[in-house]
Design a protein around this motif. Structure first.
Motif, PDB file in Angstrom:
ATOM      1  N   ALA A  38      29.431  33.441  47.028  1.00  0.00           N
ATOM      2  CA  ALA A  38      30.588  33.958  47.583  1.00  0.00           C
ATOM      3  C   ALA A  38      31.674  33.341  47.707  1.00  0.00           C
ATOM      4  O   ALA A  38      32.919  33.808  47.193  1.00  0.00           O
ATOM      5  CB  ALA A  38      30.014  34.409  48.872  1.00  0.00           C
ATOM      6  N   SER A  39      31.771  32.402  47.747  1.00  0.00           N
ATOM      7  CA  SER A  39      32.992  31.253  47.798  1.00  0.00           C
ATOM      8  C   SER A  39      33.498  31.085  46.289  1.00  0.00           C
ATOM      9  O   SER A  39      34.933  31.342  46.165  1.00  0.00           O
ATOM     10  CB  SER A  39      32.587  29.898  48.030  1.00  0.00           C
ATOM     11  OG  SER A  39      32.103  29.620  49.430  1.00  0.00           O
ATOM     12  N   GLN A  40      32.716  31.232  45.365  1.00  0.00           N
ATOM     13  CA  GLN A  40      33.255  31.448  43.930  1.00  0.00           C
ATOM     14  C   GLN A  40      33.893  32.622  43.762  1.00  0.00           C
ATOM     15  O   GLN A  40      34.778  32.770  43.116  1.00  0.00           O
ATOM     16  CB  GLN A  40      32.069  31.091  43.044  1.00  0.00           C
ATOM     17  CG  GLN A  40      31.533  29.547  42.969  1.00  0.00           C
ATOM     18  CD  GLN A  40      32.868  28.674  42.707  1.00  0.00           C
ATOM     19  OE1 GLN A  40      33.170  28.008  43.494  1.00  0.00           O
ATOM     20  NE2 GLN A  40      33.122  28.718  41.539  1.00  0.00           N
ATOM     21  N   ARG A  41      33.295  33.540  44.109  1.00  0.00           N
ATOM     22  CA  ARG A  41      33.741  35.091  44.003  1.00  0.00           C
ATOM     23  C   ARG A  41      35.269  35.214  44.804  1.00  0.00           C
ATOM     24  O   ARG A  41      36.266  35.578  44.180  1.00  0.00           O
ATOM     25  CB  ARG A  41      32.894  36.393  44.805  1.00  0.00           C
ATOM     26  CG  ARG A  41      31.770  36.489  43.581  1.00  0.00           C
ATOM     27  CD  ARG A  41      31.047  37.822  44.224  1.00  0.00           C
ATOM     28  NE  ARG A  41      30.828  38.033  45.658  1.00  0.00           N
ATOM     29  CZ  ARG A  41      29.827  37.548  46.233  1.00  0.00           C
ATOM     30  NH1 ARG A  41      28.935  36.637  45.557  1.00  0.00           N
ATOM     31  NH2 ARG A  41      29.719  37.884  47.605  1.00  0.00           N
ATOM     32  N   TYR A  42      35.328  34.495  45.853  1.00  0.00           N
ATOM     33  CA  TYR A  42      36.612  34.547  46.476  1.00  0.00           C
ATOM     34  C   TYR A  42      37.693  33.740  45.772  1.00  0.00           C
ATOM     35  O   TYR A  42      38.563  34.308  45.649  1.00  0.00           O
ATOM     36  CB  TYR A  42      36.507  33.893  47.790  1.00  0.00           C
ATOM     37  CG  TYR A  42      37.754  33.538  48.677  1.00  0.00           C
ATOM     38  CD1 TYR A  42      38.452  34.363  49.530  1.00  0.00           C
ATOM     39  CD2 TYR A  42      38.458  32.373  48.584  1.00  0.00           C
ATOM     40  CE1 TYR A  42      39.527  34.074  49.925  1.00  0.00           C
ATOM     41  CE2 TYR A  42      39.624  32.100  49.205  1.00  0.00           C
ATOM     42  CZ  TYR A  42      40.210  32.992  50.211  1.00  0.00           C
ATOM     43  OH  TYR A  42      41.532  32.665  50.401  1.00  0.00           O
ATOM     44  N   ILE A  43      37.362  32.731  45.109  1.00  0.00           N
ATOM     45  CA  ILE A  43      38.172  31.965  44.376  1.00  0.00           C
ATOM     46  C   ILE A  43      38.654  32.706  43.188  1.00  0.00           C
ATOM     47  O   ILE A  43      39.824  32.618  42.819  1.00  0.00           O
ATOM     48  CB  ILE A  43      37.666  30.468  43.748  1.00  0.00           C
ATOM     49  CG1 ILE A  43      37.641  29.637  45.216  1.00  0.00           C
ATOM     50  CG2 ILE A  43      38.307  29.875  42.866  1.00  0.00           C
ATOM     51  CD1 ILE A  43      36.392  28.179  44.909  1.00  0.00           C
ATOM     52  N   GLU A  44      37.598  33.437  42.371  1.00  0.00           N
ATOM     53  CA  GLU A  44      38.006  33.999  41.156  1.00  0.00           C
ATOM     54  C   GLU A  44      38.926  35.364  41.633  1.00  0.00           C
ATOM     55  O   GLU A  44      39.640  35.780  40.736  1.00  0.00           O
ATOM     56  CB  GLU A  44      36.673  34.590  40.629  1.00  0.00           C
ATOM     57  CG  GLU A  44      36.031  33.285  40.081  1.00  0.00           C
ATOM     58  CD  GLU A  44      36.865  32.463  38.953  1.00  0.00           C
ATOM     59  OE1 GLU A  44      37.430  33.016  38.181  1.00  0.00           O
ATOM     60  OE2 GLU A  44      36.616  31.377  39.094  1.00  0.00           O
ATOM     61  N   LEU A  45      38.614  35.797  42.710  1.00  0.00           N
ATOM     62  CA  LEU A  45      39.530  36.914  43.067  1.00  0.00           C
ATOM     63  C   LEU A  45      40.925  36.632  43.378  1.00  0.00           C
ATOM     64  O   LEU A  45      42.021  37.318  43.018  1.00  0.00           O
ATOM     65  CB  LEU A  45      39.025  37.865  44.333  1.00  0.00           C
ATOM     66  CG  LEU A  45      37.821  38.635  44.123  1.00  0.00           C
ATOM     67  CD1 LEU A  45      36.874  38.891  45.371  1.00  0.00           C
ATOM     68  CD2 LEU A  45      38.305  39.723  43.311  1.00  0.00           C
ATOM     69  N   ILE A  46      41.265  35.447  43.949  1.00  0.00           N
ATOM     70  CA  ILE A  46      42.303  34.906  44.631  1.00  0.00           C
ATOM     71  C   ILE A  46      43.290  34.250  43.412  1.00  0.00           C
ATOM     72  O   ILE A  46      44.362  34.331  43.538  1.00  0.00           O
ATOM     73  CB  ILE A  46      42.295  34.210  45.809  1.00  0.00           C
ATOM     74  CG1 ILE A  46      41.630  35.037  46.843  1.00  0.00           C
ATOM     75  CG2 ILE A  46      43.605  33.553  46.014  1.00  0.00           C
ATOM     76  CD1 ILE A  46      42.869  36.273  47.335  1.00  0.00           C
ATOM     77  N   LYS A  47      42.541  33.642  42.662  1.00  0.00           N
ATOM     78  CA  LYS A  47      42.962  32.738  41.560  1.00  0.00           C
ATOM     79  C   LYS A  47      44.255  33.294  40.922  1.00  0.00           C
ATOM     80  O   LYS A  47      45.493  32.837  40.481  1.00  0.00           O
ATOM     81  CB  LYS A  47      42.031  32.039  40.572  1.00  0.00           C
ATOM     82  CG  LYS A  47      42.482  31.169  39.712  1.00  0.00           C
ATOM     83  CD  LYS A  47      41.211  30.703  38.815  1.00  0.00           C
ATOM     84  CE  LYS A  47      41.299  29.071  38.860  1.00  0.00           C
ATOM     85  NZ  LYS A  47      40.166  28.687  38.163  1.00  0.00           N
ATOM     86  N   PRO A  48      44.158  34.585  40.240  1.00  0.00           N
ATOM     87  CA  PRO A  48      45.219  34.992  39.668  1.00  0.00           C
ATOM     88  C   PRO A  48      46.712  35.402  40.432  1.00  0.00           C
ATOM     89  O   PRO A  48      47.576  35.546  39.770  1.00  0.00           O
ATOM     90  CB  PRO A  48      44.762  36.674  39.273  1.00  0.00           C
ATOM     91  CG  PRO A  48      43.465  36.467  39.387  1.00  0.00           C
ATOM     92  CD  PRO A  48      42.940  35.603  40.340  1.00  0.00           C
ATOM     93  N   ALA A  65      38.208  40.018  48.736  1.00  0.00           N
ATOM     94  CA  ALA A  65      38.134  38.453  48.909  1.00  0.00           C
ATOM     95  C   ALA A  65      37.849  38.222  50.231  1.00  0.00           C
ATOM     96  O   ALA A  65      36.940  37.169  50.584  1.00  0.00           O
ATOM     97  CB  ALA A  65      39.507  37.816  48.595  1.00  0.00           C
ATOM     98  N   ASP A  66      38.076  38.847  51.210  1.00  0.00           N
ATOM     99  CA  ASP A  66      37.753  38.763  52.639  1.00  0.00           C
ATOM    100  C   ASP A  66      36.404  39.141  52.856  1.00  0.00           C
ATOM    101  O   ASP A  66      35.771  38.410  53.594  1.00  0.00           O
ATOM    102  CB  ASP A  66      38.654  39.766  53.591  1.00  0.00           C
ATOM    103  CG  ASP A  66      38.145  39.700  54.872  1.00  0.00           C
ATOM    104  OD1 ASP A  66      38.379  38.437  55.717  1.00  0.00           O
ATOM    105  OD2 ASP A  66      37.966  40.421  55.677  1.00  0.00           O
ATOM    106  N   ALA A  67      35.763  39.944  52.252  1.00  0.00           N
ATOM    107  CA  ALA A  67      34.466  40.346  52.272  1.00  0.00           C
ATOM    108  C   ALA A  67      33.561  39.039  51.711  1.00  0.00           C
ATOM    109  O   ALA A  67      32.553  38.750  52.193  1.00  0.00           O
ATOM    110  CB  ALA A  67      33.951  41.508  51.600  1.00  0.00           C
ATOM    111  N   ALA A  68      34.151  38.462  50.577  1.00  0.00           N
ATOM    112  CA  ALA A  68      33.394  37.506  49.858  1.00  0.00           C
ATOM    113  C   ALA A  68      33.427  36.267  50.944  1.00  0.00           C
ATOM    114  O   ALA A  68      32.331  35.505  50.880  1.00  0.00           O
ATOM    115  CB  ALA A  68      34.161  37.122  48.573  1.00  0.00           C
ATOM    116  N   MET A  69      34.666  35.918  51.434  1.00  0.00           N
ATOM    117  CA  MET A  69      34.654  34.719  52.653  1.00  0.00           C
ATOM    118  C   MET A  69      33.646  34.937  53.762  1.00  0.00           C
ATOM    119  O   MET A  69      33.200  34.099  54.042  1.00  0.00           O
ATOM    120  CB  MET A  69      35.806  34.412  52.887  1.00  0.00           C
ATOM    121  CG  MET A  69      36.312  33.224  53.620  1.00  0.00           C
ATOM    122  SD  MET A  69      35.611  31.816  52.933  1.00  0.00           S
ATOM    123  CE  MET A  69      36.725  31.677  51.533  1.00  0.00           C
ATOM    124  N   ALA A  70      33.650  36.199  54.234  1.00  0.00           N
ATOM    125  CA  ALA A  70      32.807  36.629  55.289  1.00  0.00           C
ATOM    126  C   ALA A  70      31.299  36.406  54.925  1.00  0.00           C
ATOM    127  O   ALA A  70      30.596  35.815  55.556  1.00  0.00           O
ATOM    128  CB  ALA A  70      33.098  38.052  55.781  1.00  0.00           C
TER     129      ALA A  70
END
Length: 88
Positions: A38-48, A65-70
């Motif tokens: 989930a943390s990796q998904r957050y990073i990939e979403l925010i990175k761009p 990103a918020d859902a992934a971090m939650a």
């Protein structure tokens, strides 16, 4: 009738304790992997959008990103409880 010696009973109890502990560790491993993914998904979403103002990030990306971090936080919280780790 069964004639179980104390030694056999102790071995059976230790085997049961081992199995229970292994299940706990397997669950902890699963939770750690979930939190990491989930943390990796957050990073990939925010990175761009790195370095951009928050207002320039599309709302759907922020929600994902918020859902992934939650999800990551929830898995980490469950892991800590399972492992007896106090978190702030």
């Amino acid at each position: 009738q069964y004639n179980l010696s104390d030694q056999v009973l102790q071995r059976a109890l230790h085997d049961l304790e081992y199995e229970k502990e292994q299940e706990r560790l397997d669950r902890a491993d699963q939770l750690a992997k979930t939190a990491f993914a989930a943390s990796q998904r957050y990073i990939e979403l925010i990175k761009p959008y790195e370095g951009m103002p928050l207002m320039d990030v599309p709302m759907d990306v922020l929600k994902q990103a918020d859902a992934a971090m939650a999800e990551s936080r929830a898995a980490n919280k469950q892991w800590a409880k399972l492992m007896g780790v106090k978190m702030k």
